[in-house]
Design a protein around this motif. Structure first.
Motif, mmCIF file in Angstrom:
data_model
loop_
_atom_site.group_PDB
_atom_site.id
_atom_site.type_symbol
_atom_site.label_atom_id
_atom_site.label_comp_id
_atom_site.label_asym_id
_atom_site.label_seq_id
_atom_site.Cartn_x
_atom_site.Cartn_y
_atom_site.Cartn_z
ATOM 1 N N CYS A 121 0.971 -1.508 0.244
ATOM 2 C CA CYS A 121 -0.435 0.134 0.118
ATOM 3 C C CYS A 121 1.406 1.273 0.314
ATOM 4 O O CYS A 121 1.872 0.873 0.093
ATOM 5 C CB CYS A 121 -1.295 -0.202 1.050
ATOM 6 S SG CYS A 121 -2.624 1.130 0.397
ATOM 7 N N CYS A 123 -0.052 3.927 1.360
ATOM 8 C CA CYS A 123 -0.535 5.613 2.721
ATOM 9 C C CYS A 123 0.385 5.793 3.999
ATOM 10 O O CYS A 123 0.722 6.295 4.294
ATOM 11 C CB CYS A 123 -2.271 4.957 2.903
ATOM 12 S SG CYS A 123 -1.835 3.122 4.239
ATOM 13 N N CYS A 131 -4.130 6.133 0.327
ATOM 14 C CA CYS A 131 -3.779 4.845 -0.437
ATOM 15 C C CYS A 131 -3.365 4.525 -1.925
ATOM 16 O O CYS A 131 -2.662 3.685 -2.426
ATOM 17 C CB CYS A 131 -4.745 3.626 -0.205
ATOM 18 S SG CYS A 131 -5.156 3.918 1.752
HETATM 19 ZN ZN LIG Z 1 -3.095 1.852 2.388
#
Ligand SMILES: [Zn+2]
Ligand SMILES: NCc1[nH]cc(CCC(=O)O)c1CC(=O)O
Ligand SMILES: [Zn+2]
Length: 328
Positions: A121, A123, A131
Motif C-alpha cells: 500500500c 498510505c 492509499c
Molecule cells: Zn493504505
C-alpha cells in the motif's frame, strides 16, 4: 424426550467436541502481522496494540526466532518509516534501503522456512496518507495509483517476498499486479493475496497509530467498502478471482463473518483469508482487562468463529500466543 431432541450425546467428550468442527484451527493457518521501522535497532512499544512493537531489522532474529521455533510459519510485513521523505507517489515504499525490502532480505536468510508476505500500500509512504496517488482536487487518480502499486508489489517480489498483498482497494490493481508479476517472470513464484473485501472500518485506529498512516485529510470511504455493502463485497470478491488473485481476504473479520461465509461460497477453490484487525485485537484485550472474559477463551472463540465461517488463513496479532496455546 424425543430422540430427535437430543444433541448433547454428540459432544460429551473433548474429542467428540473437536469432531463437531468441520475444520480445526492449526498453527499453519495463522499469519502474524509485524511492523518494521527504519531505525535498525528499534524495539518500540505500540500503546494502542498491547504486546505489539515496531521492530528494526536488527531485532528480527531475537524477536521472531523463538516464535518460529514454536511453529510460526508465516508473517506479513508492514513498513513504518520515519526518517524518509514521503511524497505524492509513495516513493519510499520500495526503497531498496527501506525497512520492508531490508526485512525481506534479512528474514529470507535468517529463517529459510518462514513464509514472508508483504502488505502493499502507499498510505504509509505518501505525504497525504492516502492509499493511492491523488488528483489536484484530492480524489484518487486510479490509473497512476494502480501502476505505482503494481511497481511496488513487483519490487517486493524481486526482493524475495513469497506473497504480495495489496490493501489499497483501487479498482483494477489485482489484474495490474498479476500482469507485472507474470511479465517479470514472478507469476509462478509469488502469491497474490487480495484484500478483496476491505471495509471502511472504525477498527483500524490502532494500526494507523502504529503505522503512522492516518490520512492527512478526508477518509477512505471512496475506496474502502461501506460496512452495509454486502453486494459490493460479493462483486469485489468475484472480480478479484477473475483478475487472478491467488488468495481472497475479508477485513475486518468478526463484524463481517457473513462476508467470509459468502466468500467461501463464491470462491470455494481459493484459500480464504480474514484479518482480525488491530481494533478487534485491542477490543479482545480490553475486554479481558476489564474482567468481561478470559483472554485465551475469547481469542479462541473469535478466531474459531472465523474458521467456522470458512476462513482457512487468519491474520492475527494473537499469532504468538496461539503458538503456545495450540499443539499443532
Ligand atoms: Zn493504505
Ligand atoms: N492500507 C492500510 C491498511 N493496511 C492494513 C490496515 C489495517 C490493519 C489493522 O487494523 O490491523 C490498514 C488500515 C487502513 O486502511 O487504514
Ligand atoms: Zn495496507
Amino acid at each position: 424426550m424425543d430422540i430427535s431432541s437430543i444433541l448433547q450425546g454428540g459432544y460429551q467428550h473433548p474429542l467428540s467436541r473437536q469432531w463437531q468442527g468441520r475444520r480445526a484451527l492449526t498453527k499453519s493457518m495463522l499469519m502474524y502481522p509485524i511492523f518494521i521501522t527504519d531505525d535498525p535497532d528499534a524495539s518500540v512499544e505500540i500503546k494502542t496494540l498491547p504486546g505489539q512493537r515496531r521492530w528494526g531489522v536488527n531485532k528480527l532474529e531475537g524477536f521472531l526466532g523463538p516464535l518460529v521455533q514454536k511453529g510460526l510459519s508465516s508473517v506479513i510485513l508492514f513498513g513504518v518509516p520515519f526518517k524518509c521523505q514521503k511524497d505524492g507517489r509513495g516513493t519510499p515504499a520500495d526503497d531498496p534501503q527501506g525497512p520492508v525490502i531490508q526485512a525481506i532480505h534479512k528474514l529470507r536468510t535468517l529463517f529459510p522456512s518462514l513464509y514472508i508476505a508483504c502488505d502493499v500500500c502507499l498510505c504509509e509512504y505518501t505525504s497525504h496518507g492516502h492509499c493511492g496517488v491523488l488528483n489536484q482536487d484530492g480524489t484518487i487518480h486510479t490509473a497512476p495509483s494502480v501502476a505505482r502499486i503494481a511497481e511496488v508489489a513487483l519490487n517486493y517480489a524481486k526482493a524475495g517476498a513469497h506473497c504480495v498483498a495489496p490493501s489499497d482497494m483501487m479498482d483494477g490493481r489485482i489484474k495490474a499486479i498479476k500482469r507485472a508479476l507474470v511479465d517479470a517472470g514472478y507469476g509462478n513464484r509469488c502469491t497474490l493475496m487480495s484484500y478483496s473485501a476491505k471495509f471502511a472500518s472504525a477498527l483500524y485506529g490502532p494500526f494507523r497509530d502504529a503505522a503512522g498512516s492516518a490520512p492527512a485529510f478526508g477518509d477512505r470511504k471512496c475506496y474502502q467498502l461501506p460496512p452495509t455493502a454486502k453486494g459490493l463485497a460479493r462483486r469485489a470478491i468475484q472480480r478479484d478471482v477473475g483478475e487472478g488473485a491467488d488468495i481472497i481476504m475479508v477485513k475486518p473479520a468478526l463484524p463481517y463473518l457473513d462476508v467470509i461465509a459468502d466468500a467461501a461460497q463464491l470462491a470455494p477453490d481459493h484459500p480464504l483469508a480474514c484479518y482480525q484487525v488491530s481494533g478487534e485485537y485491542a477490543m479482545v484485550c480490553a475486554g479481558a482487562d476489564a474482567g468481561v472474559y478470559d483472554l485465551k477463551v475469547m481469542a479462541f472463540e473469535t478466531v474459531e468463529s472465523m474458521v467456522r465461517a470458512g476462513a482457512t488463513l487468519i491474520l492475527t496479532y494473537f499469532a504468538p500466543q496461539f503458538m503456545d496455546w495450540l499443539d499443532v
